[in-house]
Design an enzyme around this catalytic site. Structure first.
Site, short mmCIF file in Angstrom:
data_model
loop_
_atom_site.label_atom_id
_atom_site.label_comp_id
_atom_site.label_asym_id
_atom_site.label_seq_id
_atom_site.Cartn_x
_atom_site.Cartn_y
_atom_site.Cartn_z
N ASP A 12 0.89 -1.21 -0.10
CA ASP A 12 0.03 -0.04 0.01
C ASP A 12 0.91 1.07 0.12
O ASP A 12 2.00 1.47 1.07
CB ASP A 12 -0.88 0.05 1.20
N ASP A 131 -14.00 -4.04 -2.33
CA ASP A 131 -13.96 -3.91 -0.78
C ASP A 131 -15.36 -4.01 -0.32
O ASP A 131 -16.28 -3.41 -0.78
CB ASP A 131 -13.36 -2.34 -0.74
#
Length: 256
Positions: A12, A131
């Site tokens: 990330d 998500d």
């Protein structure tokens, strides 16, 4: 012969640095993405996923320069996502050295973009990132909904039906993150992982919540995932990729 299950470290990246947070908040710095990617390549990771976590929220394009540096030093497949909104974004990332491009928020606002991208570049390089959060209450049939913007905005879309739609439009792979589990280190949400893996004919990558090696194995054995993705257990030195592969092999999982 069973297909080998992949282990994928996830980077990330926020403003050019690898970070890791809990449920996308409380961010801590984990280092330079190119150095970290090179380390995972040397350890025998099957792939690397690079997500520019600032891109969609701030409307910034993924740092092509970082992707170019990474692709020049890493020789395993590289998936890049974050702020991918146009065919030109995808072309730029593939030209910079990405093998696959992950589409998240843009797919929700414009599902046909996924079909256009798959037609233009081939399904094999189009990943749709989902998500998902559990929205069913106690005693109700389990149901998960798609969220966007780092898990902050509900969409009302059923996660399993949405994943099937993405497959129908030409996605080659689904990167499934449980927003309930992300960064919590108590394992994947095996319910949503299994529901989507069983409903689809394309690979599903389980993400969100790995705290130990048994969690990786459970993603495959109980979650029916084709690949498992983890970040903090690798970044902060708790486990290495070879240890993860050895453990999964000991649980009867075919690994590369």
């Amino acid at each position: 012969m069973a297909l080998a299950k992949r282990i994928i470290p996830c980077l990330d990246v926020d403003n050019g640095r690898v970070v890791k947070g809990v449920k996308f908040e409380n961010i801590r710095d984990a280092g330079d993405p190119v150095e970290i990617a090179r380390r995972y390549d040397e350890q025998g990771a099957d792939e690397i996923t690079f997500l520019d976590i600032t891109a969609s929220v701030d409307g910034r394009d993924t740092t092509l320069h970082t992707v170019e540096r990474m692709a020049s030093q890493v020789f395993i497949p590289l998936t890049v996502g974050g702020g991918v909104r146009t065919v030109q974004d995808i072309r730029n990332l593939l030209n910079a050295g990405a093998d696959k491009v992950s589409i998240n928020t843009a797919a929700v606002f414009n599902p046909e973009f996924v079909g256009e991208a798959a037609a233009r570049f081939g399904s094999q390089c189009i990943v749709v990132a989902i998500d998902a959060k559990r929205v069913s209450g106690p005693g109700e049939a389990p149901r998960w909904e798609i969220f966007t913007h780092g898990g902050r905005k509900p969409t009302g879309l059923d996660a399993v039906l949405w994943a099937k739609k993405m497959e129908d439009l030409g996605a080659g792979e689904i990167l499934l993150t449980s927003m309930d589990q992300d960064g919590m280190k108590n394992g994947f949400d095996l319910g949503v992982t299994r529901a989507i893996s069983d409903a689809l004919g394309i690979p599903v990558i389980a993400s969100g919540g790995v705290g130990n090696l048994e969690h990786l194995a459970a993603g495959v054995i109980e979650g029916h995932a084709s690949a498992v993705l983890a970040a903090s257990i690798f970044h902060f030195g708790e486990y290495t990729v070879p240890e993860a592969k050895a453990y999964m092999a000991s649980r009867g999982i075919v690994v590369r």
